[in-house]
Structure formats: structure tokens, C-alpha cells
Scaffold this motif. Structure first.
Motif, PDB file in Angstrom:
ATOM      1  N   PHE A 105      30.015 -57.383  10.152  1.00 19.70           N
ATOM      2  CA  PHE A 105      28.644 -57.643   9.741  1.00 19.70           C
ATOM      3  C   PHE A 105      27.875 -58.403  10.817  1.00 19.70           C
ATOM      4  N   PHE A 108      24.250 -57.755  12.096  1.00 15.02           N
ATOM      5  CA  PHE A 108      23.029 -58.318  11.524  1.00 15.02           C
ATOM      6  C   PHE A 108      22.675 -59.685  12.102  1.00 15.02           C
ATOM      7  N   ASP A 111      21.437 -62.910  10.202  1.00  9.51           N
ATOM      8  CA  ASP A 111      21.267 -62.485   8.807  1.00  9.51           C
ATOM      9  C   ASP A 111      22.556 -61.942   8.193  1.00  9.51           C
ATOM     10  N   ALA A 112      23.661 -62.037   8.930  1.00 14.17           N
ATOM     11  CA  ALA A 112      24.916 -61.448   8.459  1.00 14.17           C
ATOM     12  C   ALA A 112      25.331 -62.004   7.096  1.00 14.17           C
ATOM     13  N   VAL A 115      23.123 -60.600   4.300  1.00 13.67           N
ATOM     14  CA  VAL A 115      23.454 -59.220   3.959  1.00 13.67           C
ATOM     15  C   VAL A 115      24.740 -59.161   3.144  1.00 13.67           C
ATOM     16  N   LYS A 118      24.043 -60.096  -0.358  1.00 12.97           N
ATOM     17  CA  LYS A 118      23.333 -59.046  -1.095  1.00 12.97           C
ATOM     18  C   LYS A 118      24.273 -57.925  -1.535  1.00 12.97           C
ATOM     19  N   VAL A 119      25.151 -57.490  -0.618  1.00  9.57           N
ATOM     20  CA  VAL A 119      26.056 -56.404  -0.997  1.00  9.57           C
ATOM     21  C   VAL A 119      27.077 -56.883  -2.028  1.00  9.57           C
ATOM     22  N   GLU A 144      23.014 -51.021  -0.922  1.00 10.63           N
ATOM     23  CA  GLU A 144      22.431 -52.265  -0.426  1.00 10.63           C
ATOM     24  C   GLU A 144      22.631 -52.389   1.083  1.00 10.63           C
ATOM     25  N   LEU A 145      23.812 -52.006   1.561  1.00 11.59           N
ATOM     26  CA  LEU A 145      24.083 -52.042   2.998  1.00 11.59           C
ATOM     27  C   LEU A 145      23.182 -51.058   3.733  1.00 11.59           C
ATOM     28  N   GLU A 147      20.248 -50.048   2.973  1.00 13.96           N
ATOM     29  CA  GLU A 147      18.892 -50.596   3.080  1.00 13.96           C
ATOM     30  C   GLU A 147      18.811 -51.666   4.155  1.00 13.96           C
ATOM     31  N   ALA A 148      19.861 -52.480   4.266  1.00 13.00           N
ATOM     32  CA  ALA A 148      19.871 -53.539   5.270  1.00 13.00           C
ATOM     33  C   ALA A 148      19.985 -52.982   6.685  1.00 13.00           C
TER      34      ALA A 148
END
Length: 286
Positions: A105, A108, A111-112, A115, A118-119, A144-145, A147-148
Motif C-alpha cells: 500500500f 499511496f 495516504d497508505a 486507504v 477504508k478498505v 474501495e481499493l 476507487e483509491a
């Protein structure tokens, strides 16, 4: 497997997918019919509570619909697997995962962790509310991933692989937790309200007050029902009982020991639970 809503293993097998769609449609129609009969019983009970002098006249009709509801419930039961319901209940006990240094991750950047959170929450929400195997919840995490990721190209395959490994790990943790929650422990007698679906006046459709998981638990574990009180008694494993009592629900769950007094409370019969449960005084419609 198709009747329980699982997706075909072979994504390219058109015939299997066709059978899956047909089985799912049949399954959904039968569950909806069961809920329709429940709605009629709940609304009839509300009407008779307001006009008790009609109860003797309506008793035979209520009994006939109650028998239909029970036959439909028994027809719905094979759609569900108790082990799957227990694993979904156990998801609530899992800790939120932490981002590890070797996680893919990293694509990102700063923001990892956001994210990942969120997932995780997407997977958790799907796993808790559904009545399908936990592998199905991975689809919500993947959405969700996706979208990220946006328009990213570099590191996408690694991130998707990392997510697959994470959802597999989360599912294994839930399975272990489910076994620990109920293994060797006595089952619990819990009473629940049966709320009707609420109509949307704009499009004349209905809003389901219960999650698929709640509906499945009622179908599989119901041992008695009193439609005049709009209440059912469920005999459930410990883990499912914990989830029923802790989550917010339109069913207003209550345990036998909360209503019955005496040393034998834990083994109180379902009929005694329902007899002791007085109507709350407010409507069940949401």
C-alpha cells in the motif's frame, strides 16, 4: 452452493453464471415472499392491538398466515450456512489492522494508512451485514481499493495482491474467532422483535429494516414466535448471541435472563420468554 448465493468459481463459464442468476432470483423471491407474510402478520398484530375486540374474529386467519410463514421460513433455511453466520458475527471482534512497513500500500504514500482503513471498513461492513461466505466481502474491499487507485498504473498489481492477502488473513481471523466464541459454550435464548419493511412512498418500493445477516439468523435459529407481540425466540450460539446483543438493530434483542427470574433462567423455554415479554408500547414501524 448457487442457492446460497456464492459466485461461480469459473468466471468464464456462461452456463454456470446463468444457473447462478436463476438460483439467486429464485432465492430472493422466496425470501421476499417470507417477509411479505411476516409483514402481514405484524401489521395485523398492530391492528388487533388497537382493536382487541376483533381478535377472536381474526384468530383463525392469523393462525393460517402464521403456518404459511413457518413453512416459508423452513424453505428459506437451506439458503444459509450456520458456520458462515457465526463467522460474520465474529468479524465485529477483529481489531483494526495496522499498516506494516512492507505493505504494498506504499503506492499511496502518506495516504497508505487512510486507504487501508477504508478498505478494511468496507470489508468489515460487508462481512457483518451479509449472510454469504467472507470471501464475498472481499469484493467490497476491492471496490474501495479501485476507487483509491484512480488513474495510478505503477504498483497497482502489487496493491491488489496485497489486498487479496489481507482479506484472506481477515477471513481466517474471523473463522478462528468464531470457533473460540462458541466452542464448548451453551447456546443462548434471545428474543427479538420482527419489524415490518417500511414503504418508500416515492417509488412504492420497500425498505428492508433487517440486514441479510439478521434475516438469516431469524430463519435459521427461530424456535418460537408470538405474532400478537411481534416477537420471536431465537436459540443461538454464543458468538451470534453476542453480536445480536451488541449491535444496533431494529429487532430490539433481549435475552431470556433479562426477563425471567429464577435459577433456571438460562434454560427457560422459548414460550416462557415470549409470555414474559410485554409489548414495549411503541410501534415497530421505522
Amino acid at each position: 452452493m448457487l442457492s446460497q448465493g456464492e459466485y461461480p468459481q469459473d468466471e468464464d463459464d456462461a452456463d454456470t453464471w446463468k444457473r447462478h442468476e436463476e438460483a439467486r432470483a429464485c432465492r430472493d423471491d422466496l425470501i421476499a415472499l417470507w417477509r411479505d407474510v411476516q409483514d402481514r402478520l405484524v401489521m395485523s398484530a398492530e391492528g388487533l392491538a388497537a382493536c382487541p375486540w376483533l381478535r377472536a374474529w381474526a384468530e383463525d386467519r392469523m393462525a393460517a398466515h402464521a403456518r404459511i410463514a413457518e413453512k416459508l421460513r423452513q424453505a428459506v433455511v437451506p439458503f444459509y450456512t450456520p458456520r458462515v453466520l457465526a463467522e460474520a458475527a465474529a468479524v465485529a471482534e477483529l481489531p483494526e489492522p495496522a499498516l506494516t512497513p512492507d505493505s504494498a500500500f506504499g503506492i499511496f504514500g502518506d495516504d497508505a494508512s487512510i486507504v487501508l482503513r477504508k478498505v478494511w471498513r468496507a470489508w468489515r461492513a460487508s462481512a457483518r451485514s451479509d449472510a454469504k461466505p467472507l470471501a464475498t466481502a472481499a469484493l467490497s474491499a476491492e471496490a474501495e481499493l479501485h476507487e483509491a487507485l484512480g488513474r495510478r498504473r505503477k504498483g497497482v498489481d502489487e496493491a491488489k495482491q496485497a489486498l487479496w492477502q489481507l482479506t484472506e488473513t481477515w477471513a481466517e481471523q474471523a473463522q478462528l474467532t468464531a470457533a473460540e466464541q462458541s466452542a464448548g459454550r451453551p447456546w443462548r435464548l434471545i428474543g427479538v422483535r420482527i419489524p415490518p419493511r417500511s414503504p418508500y412512498w416515492q417509488d412504492e418500493s420497500s425498505h428492508e429494516a433487517l440486514t441479510p445477516w439478521e434475516l438469516a439468523v431469524v430463519a435459521v435459529y427461530q424456535v418460537a414466535v408470538d405474532w400478537h407481540k411481534r416477537a420471536a425466540a431465537l436459540w443461538v450460539p454464543q458468538g451470534i448471541g453476542d453480536q445480536l446483543r451488541t449491535q444496533e438493530s431494529s429487532m430490539e434483542p433481549v435475552e431470556a435472563v433479562d426477563l425471567l427470574v429464577g435459577a433456571e433462567d438460562w434454560a427457560a423455554p422459548a414460550a416462557a420468554l415470549l409470555a414474559a415479554w410485554e409489548p414495549s408500547g411503541h410501534g415497530t414501524r421505522i
